[in-house]
Design a protein around this motif. Structure first.
Motif, PDB file in Angstrom:
ATOM      1  N   TRP A   3       0.797  -1.236   0.000  1.00  0.00           N
ATOM      2  CA  TRP A   3       0.000   0.000   0.000  1.00  0.00           C
ATOM      3  C   TRP A   3       0.822   1.275   0.000  1.00  0.00           C
ATOM      4  N   LYS A   4       2.122   1.180   0.295  1.00  0.00           N
ATOM      5  CA  LYS A   4       2.911   2.405   0.473  1.00  0.00           C
ATOM      6  C   LYS A   4       3.121   3.164  -0.839  1.00  0.00           C
ATOM      7  N   GLY A   5       3.145   4.478  -0.718  1.00  0.00           N
ATOM      8  CA  GLY A   5       3.401   5.313  -1.885  1.00  0.00           C
ATOM      9  C   GLY A   5       2.168   5.547  -2.738  1.00  0.00           C
ATOM     10  N   ARG A   6       0.999   5.091  -2.287  1.00  0.00           N
ATOM     11  CA  ARG A   6      -0.219   5.307  -3.055  1.00  0.00           C
ATOM     12  C   ARG A   6      -0.988   6.492  -2.483  1.00  0.00           C
ATOM     13  N   ARG A   7      -2.019   6.919  -3.206  1.00  0.00           N
ATOM     14  CA  ARG A   7      -2.787   8.085  -2.783  1.00  0.00           C
ATOM     15  C   ARG A   7      -3.427   7.859  -1.402  1.00  0.00           C
ATOM     16  N   GLN A   8      -3.373   8.901  -0.582  1.00  0.00           N
ATOM     17  CA  GLN A   8      -4.037   8.837   0.719  1.00  0.00           C
ATOM     18  C   GLN A   8      -5.220   9.789   0.709  1.00  0.00           C
ATOM     19  N   GLU A  88       2.125   5.415  11.031  1.00  0.00           N
ATOM     20  CA  GLU A  88       2.076   4.585   9.840  1.00  0.00           C
ATOM     21  C   GLU A  88       0.660   4.033   9.660  1.00  0.00           C
ATOM     22  N   MET A  89       0.001   3.736  10.786  1.00  0.00           N
ATOM     23  CA  MET A  89      -1.374   3.241  10.732  1.00  0.00           C
ATOM     24  C   MET A  89      -2.311   4.267  10.120  1.00  0.00           C
ATOM     25  N   THR A  90      -2.097   5.543  10.507  1.00  0.00           N
ATOM     26  CA  THR A  90      -2.932   6.606   9.946  1.00  0.00           C
ATOM     27  C   THR A  90      -2.744   6.679   8.438  1.00  0.00           C
ATOM     28  N   GLN A  91      -1.486   6.571   8.018  1.00  0.00           N
ATOM     29  CA  GLN A  91      -1.221   6.573   6.578  1.00  0.00           C
ATOM     30  C   GLN A  91      -1.861   5.369   5.905  1.00  0.00           C
ATOM     31  N   PHE A  92      -1.818   4.258   6.604  1.00  0.00           N
ATOM     32  CA  PHE A  92      -2.393   3.029   6.058  1.00  0.00           C
ATOM     33  C   PHE A  92      -3.906   3.159   5.864  1.00  0.00           C
ATOM     34  N   VAL A  93      -4.616   3.619   6.922  1.00  0.00           N
ATOM     35  CA  VAL A  93      -6.072   3.721   6.785  1.00  0.00           C
ATOM     36  C   VAL A  93      -6.445   4.786   5.751  1.00  0.00           C
ATOM     37  N   ALA A  94      -5.637   5.850   5.651  1.00  0.00           N
ATOM     38  CA  ALA A  94      -5.912   6.884   4.651  1.00  0.00           C
ATOM     39  C   ALA A  94      -5.743   6.312   3.242  1.00  0.00           C
ATOM     40  N   LYS A 164      -7.584 -12.903  17.067  1.00  0.00           N
ATOM     41  CA  LYS A 164      -6.609 -13.717  16.326  1.00  0.00           C
ATOM     42  C   LYS A 164      -6.674 -13.468  14.812  1.00  0.00           C
ATOM     43  N   ALA A 165      -6.914 -12.209  14.475  1.00  0.00           N
ATOM     44  CA  ALA A 165      -6.948 -11.858  13.055  1.00  0.00           C
ATOM     45  C   ALA A 165      -5.955 -10.734  12.815  1.00  0.00           C
ATOM     46  N   SER A 166      -4.724 -11.099  12.524  1.00  0.00           N
ATOM     47  CA  SER A 166      -3.705 -10.080  12.300  1.00  0.00           C
ATOM     48  C   SER A 166      -3.465  -9.894  10.804  1.00  0.00           C
ATOM     49  N   GLY A 167      -2.683  -8.879  10.503  1.00  0.00           N
ATOM     50  CA  GLY A 167      -2.329  -8.619   9.118  1.00  0.00           C
ATOM     51  C   GLY A 167      -3.023  -7.386   8.586  1.00  0.00           C
ATOM     52  N   ASP A 168      -2.325  -6.687   7.687  1.00  0.00           N
ATOM     53  CA  ASP A 168      -2.884  -5.431   7.188  1.00  0.00           C
ATOM     54  C   ASP A 168      -4.133  -5.638   6.325  1.00  0.00           C
ATOM     55  N   PHE A 169      -4.220  -6.771   5.654  1.00  0.00           N
ATOM     56  CA  PHE A 169      -5.403  -6.955   4.812  1.00  0.00           C
ATOM     57  C   PHE A 169      -6.639  -7.286   5.667  1.00  0.00           C
ATOM     58  N   ALA A 170      -6.404  -7.889   6.834  1.00  0.00           N
ATOM     59  CA  ALA A 170      -7.503  -8.116   7.777  1.00  0.00           C
ATOM     60  C   ALA A 170      -8.032  -6.759   8.252  1.00  0.00           C
ATOM     61  N   GLN A 171      -7.118  -5.831   8.519  1.00  0.00           N
ATOM     62  CA  GLN A 171      -7.503  -4.486   8.951  1.00  0.00           C
ATOM     63  C   GLN A 171      -8.245  -3.758   7.832  1.00  0.00           C
ATOM     64  N   ALA A 172      -7.729  -3.918   6.618  1.00  0.00           N
ATOM     65  CA  ALA A 172      -8.358  -3.274   5.463  1.00  0.00           C
ATOM     66  C   ALA A 172      -9.777  -3.805   5.258  1.00  0.00           C
ATOM     67  N   TYR A 173      -9.958  -5.102   5.503  1.00  0.00           N
ATOM     68  CA  TYR A 173     -11.288  -5.716   5.364  1.00  0.00           C
ATOM     69  C   TYR A 173     -12.286  -5.068   6.334  1.00  0.00           C
ATOM     70  N   VAL A 174     -11.839  -4.808   7.574  1.00  0.00           N
ATOM     71  CA  VAL A 174     -12.714  -4.167   8.562  1.00  0.00           C
ATOM     72  C   VAL A 174     -13.167  -2.791   8.061  1.00  0.00           C
ATOM     73  N   LEU A 175     -12.210  -2.014   7.540  1.00  0.00           N
ATOM     74  CA  LEU A 175     -12.558  -0.691   7.020  1.00  0.00           C
ATOM     75  C   LEU A 175     -13.479  -0.808   5.807  1.00  0.00           C
ATOM     76  N   ALA A 176     -13.140  -1.730   4.914  1.00  0.00           N
ATOM     77  CA  ALA A 176     -13.939  -1.899   3.693  1.00  0.00           C
ATOM     78  C   ALA A 176     -15.359  -2.358   4.033  1.00  0.00           C
ATOM     79  N   HIS A 177     -15.505  -3.129   5.106  1.00  0.00           N
ATOM     80  CA  HIS A 177     -16.832  -3.563   5.563  1.00  0.00           C
ATOM     81  C   HIS A 177     -17.655  -2.344   6.018  1.00  0.00           C
ATOM     82  N   GLU A 178     -17.031  -1.450   6.776  1.00  0.00           N
ATOM     83  CA  GLU A 178     -17.749  -0.248   7.232  1.00  0.00           C
ATOM     84  C   GLU A 178     -18.107   0.648   6.049  1.00  0.00           C
TER      85      GLU A 178
END
Ligand SMILES: [Zn+2]
Length: 297
Positions: A3-8, A88-94, A164-178
């Motif tokens: 995900w790094k270096g992409r639009r936020q 970094e998390m803020t950048q990630f969610v953005a 027990k759900a780690s990983g950045d794509f697991a986090q992305a799934y939570v955001l995408a669900h909302e």
């Protein structure tokens, strides 16, 4: 996820720690929590003089006051996330939010609809939304009344440790669900659900809620489909999302917390259902494949 270096996205309102600090303005159009500390926020000459002296003294004893001030902008005492990682998390969610904007702008446009983008509110501890007050304990949520997604980023730690759900794509799934709930709001699913709710029994409400939630999972899957197409997925990412869907299934959570299951009380769907509907959206990338209301779930 690559995900790094992409639009936020700029559609972010950072309300972390602001309420307890007082005086710090919120982002555009943000609500201010009544902290009662606003009076006299204008600095008097005397105060400035005192601050100046304190700065000098700190400098003399070898402490850099700027470092002290800059170290912890907006930190909440409840958050256990360390500062560099949170940044970094803020950048990630953005970045994830920006990806959902691109995907849903495209899909809605192809349907002749517009996509008013939702705002993501970052908070710590507690927050006030147009849907009422909420605490971090209730997890991330979407409020249709103000079209905002609310998240305390410490939920991602909970997701990794308790669920027990780690990983950045697991986090992305939570955001995408909302964000999926936001799409449901735009296409009329949420308004219809809320209109019919009062005339439903509790078990009817739960059954309908499951269909709403599974559709949001399917919409998250659609987002994943296009994210894969854009080359952002790394090996194991899909499994991270499916595992997250598995771990936050009603039956899995009840088994872990109570030791037994009460199917009538399910309101998000079982692990199998959540995996299944995320996978459907992920495979097809099409809205039509997410009709959880006219198909068996
Ligand atoms: Zn949901």
């Amino acid at each position: 996820m690559d995900w790094k270096g992409r639009r936020q996205s700029d559609n972010i309102e950072d309300r972390r720690g602001r309420a307890s600090r007082g005086g710090a303005p919120f982002g555009r159009g943000g609500m201010r929590l009544p902290t009662g500390r606003m009076r006299g926020s204008r600095l008097s000459f005397k105060t400035i003089l005192i601050i100046g002296v304190v700065f000098l003294v700190l400098k003399l004893v070898g402490i850099d006051p700027l470092q002290l001030l800059g170290g912890n902008p907006g930190t909440a005492p409840t958050s256990q996330v360390s500062e560099p990682r949170k940044d970094e998390m803020t950048q990630f969610v953005a970045t994830v939010l920006a990806e959902t904007e691109d995907v849903w702008n495209g899909i809605m446009q192809s349907q002749g609809r517009s996509y008013p983008e939702p705002t993501l509110v970052l908070f710590s501890g507690a927050v006030r939304s147009a849907c009422g007050n909420a605490s971090a304990a209730s997890g991330p949520f979407y409020c249709p009344a103000d079209q905002k997604v609310y998240i305390d980023l410490s939920f991602f730690d909970e997701l990794a440790q308790r669920f027990k759900a780690s990983g950045d794509f697991a986090q992305a799934y939570v955001l995408a669900h909302e964000v999926g709930h936001h799409v449901q709001n735009l296409i009329g699913v949420l308004p219809e659900f809320n209109r019919r709710r009062p005339s439903m029994s509790q078990s009817e409400q739960n059954r309908m809620s499951v269909r709403v939630e599974l559709q949001a999972d399917c919409f998250a899957g659609i987002w994943g489909h296009y994210t894969a197409q854009r080359g952002l997925l790394e090996r194991g990412d899909l499994e991270e999302a499916l595992n997250a869907a598995q771990q936050i299934g009603d039956d899995t959570i009840q088994r872990r917390t109570k030791g037994f299951i009460v199917p009538e009380s399910f309101n998000h769907g079982t692990s199998a259902q959540r995996r299944e509907w995320f996978a459907r959206g992920f495979e097809s990338g099409r809205l039509e494949s997410c009709d959880t209301f006219n198909n068996p779930v």
